[in-house]
Design an enzyme around this catalytic site. Structure first.
Site, PDB file in Angstrom:
ATOM      1  N   ASP A 177      -8.626  36.255   4.081  1.00 57.29           N
ATOM      2  CA  ASP A 177      -8.834  36.652   2.686  1.00 57.29           C
ATOM      3  C   ASP A 177      -8.115  35.693   1.753  1.00 57.29           C
ATOM      4  O   ASP A 177      -6.947  35.367   1.967  1.00 57.29           O
ATOM      5  CB  ASP A 177      -8.316  38.078   2.486  1.00 57.29           C
ATOM      6  CG  ASP A 177      -8.517  38.574   1.063  1.00 57.29           C
ATOM      7  OD1 ASP A 177      -9.626  38.401   0.526  1.00 57.29           O
ATOM      8  OD2 ASP A 177      -7.560  39.143   0.495  1.00 57.29           O
ATOM      9  N   ASP A 225     -12.835  34.578  -4.634  1.00 56.74           N
ATOM     10  CA  ASP A 225     -12.509  35.688  -3.745  1.00 56.74           C
ATOM     11  C   ASP A 225     -13.458  35.747  -2.560  1.00 56.74           C
ATOM     12  O   ASP A 225     -14.650  36.002  -2.711  1.00 56.74           O
ATOM     13  CB  ASP A 225     -12.576  36.996  -4.533  1.00 56.74           C
ATOM     14  CG  ASP A 225     -11.939  38.158  -3.780  1.00 56.74           C
ATOM     15  OD1 ASP A 225     -11.652  38.001  -2.577  1.00 56.74           O
ATOM     16  OD2 ASP A 225     -11.719  39.216  -4.382  1.00 56.74           O
TER      17      ASP A 225
END
Length: 457
Positions: free
Chosen positions: A343, A145
């Protein structure tokens, strides 16, 4: 039949025995088996225990890790009950929307939460890598992440965690950090009822509680001693990644900060397409081996959320025509958190309403099909074959042109096709579907991000 991994290791042993005399051969062969074969056997047992394909147990090498999609044959996190295409899209879309809303709410806040990677995760990120934790090493498949900082894993005895947990009692290098540790000051609202630096927080629809700990984490063949992470003791909710998170943000407790001497705060990834039968990409750590021919755009800094990767999106092109977007819709504003981030955990790209509507309408005009339908949050779907234009994200210093495979969702029956983008409340998010089959380089020391087309799978 021998496992594929063992067959691949045989030529090395055969060459060794034909080259050296008896004693040296035996010593060399034993060392070779000890170094290469035994870890493979351990890894193979782990994958078989997880009910996975043994072919997935190929070792990572150098500073390169395999990246798997959570729905790949090499992932134990696939839904136990197969979902229909429509159910899968709607479920992913709902979780995705919650993540984007939460990221949007984060950026305007003043507090910095370096350890609370979970606070930035409302759905489990889509891609996982294998990390070995402890001595001897215990393999964990951790979510990758870029919008989170810290690493955390479920530990033995954790209430509400997955069945696969890190057994800290079996690691000779594990230790719990006390309240006087400098890292404890970076945890939001630490509690120190005992000697351990504990944390307890809520995020999305979930809560986690644990102790701040240290141990050796090994990524591919790189051991990183005294790595600080959260050892979870309790979780509640559906949005906790089963085996934890490996945060690739740029905050003080991220992988980049804790391995600065080893990787010089540089990494890249190539995310595989979910349409690929292999589902395997790569995470490349450190400056070595990164693309030479690649265009970069500057990374922008938001002091309120320093870990997020902001970039300067200056325009969007549909086909060959630049879309008329209000400048305020894509402008970077550190005081409000507005702007555009890259992201890895969001699936579908989101644009704030004025930007999305302008791009969507330009896309519809180019497709020239009157029968536009919707599916959940996707409002530009077609029940007939279409000839879709490319979409180009124009950043300072580089353009990224996306072909149809990065833009369109097709039903398994081929009866519906949707533009895989949607609107966002306050933040533009370039998501992982639009990044698939691209090498995305994060060069933090030089404050830049690069993108180059690459077949990842």
């Amino acid at each position: 039949m021998l496992p594929q991994l063992y067959i691949r290791s045989l030529p090395t042993l055969c060459l060794s025995t034909s080259t050296f005399k008896a004693n040296k051969t035996l010593n060399y062969s034993y060392k070779t088996m000890k170094t290469h074969f035994f870890p493979l056997v351990f890894l193979l047992i782990f994958f078989l225990a997880q009910g996975l394909n043994p072919k997935c147990a190929i070792q990572d090498h150098g500073s390169n890790l395999q990246v798997f999609h959570v729905y790949s044959p090499c992932s134990p996190f696939k839904p136990s009950k197969p979902l229909s295409w429509e159910e899968d899209v709607l479920q992913t879309l709902a979780k995705d929307q919650a993540r984007v809303q939460f990221l949007s709410s984060l950026v305007a806040k003043k507090s910095v939460v370096p350890i609370a990677s979970g606070r930035q995760i409302v759905q489990s990120p889509t891609y996982i890598v294998k990390a070995n934790i402890g001595t001897p090493p215990q393999p964990m498949l951790m979510a990758m992440d870029t919008s989170s900082d810290a690493a955390w894993v479920p530990c033995t005895g954790c209430i509400g965690c997955s069945s696969t947990a890190f057994d800290f009692a079996k690691s000779t290098t594990f230790k719990t950090l006390g309240c006087q540790a400098a890292q404890c000051k970076q945890v939001p609202n630490p509690t120190c009822g005992g000697s351990a630096c504990a944390f307890n927080m809520t995020y999305g629809g979930s809560t986690i509680a644990g102790n701040l700990s240290q141990d050796t984490i090994t990524l591919a063949t790189d051991p990183i001693p005294n790595y600080t992470f959260g050892c979870l003791q309790k979780t509640a909710g559906s949005s906790v990644p089963p085996q934890g998170v490996l945060g690739l943000g740029r905050g003080p407790l991220s992988l980049l900060s804790q391995s600065q001497n080893l990787y010089q705060s540089t990494f890249s990834y190539c995310l595989p397409s979910i349409r690929s039968p292999n589902f395997s990409g790569s995470l490349r750590l450190g400056p070595s081996g990164q693309p030479v021919r690649i265009k970069y755009t500057p990374l922008l800094k938001n002091p309120r959320r320093p870990s997020l990767y902001y970039v300067n999106l200056i325009g969007i092109r549909v086909g060959r025509r630049i879309v008329d977007i209000p400048p305020s819709a894509i402008a970077f504003n550190p005081s409000t958190g507005a702007g555009t981030i890259i992201d890895s955990g969001t699936v579908f790209t989101r644009l704030v309403e004025p930007a999305y509507v302008a791009v969507r309408d330009a896309f519809r005009r180019r497709v020239r099909v009157a029968n536009v339908t919707s599916l959940g949050g996707f409002d530009t779907c077609y029940s007939v074959p279409i000839n879709a234009p490319t979409i180009t994200f124009m950043f300072s210093g580089m353009n990224v042109t996306l072909p149809q495979e990065n833009l369109l969702l097709h039903s398994t029956a081929g009866s519906i096709t949707c533009l895989a983008m949607a609107s966002a409340p306050a933040l533009n998010v370039i998501a992982n579907m639009q990044q698939q089959n691209h090498r995305v380089v994060f060069d933090v020391p030089n404050s830049r991000m690069g993108v180059a087309r690459e077949r990842c799978s």
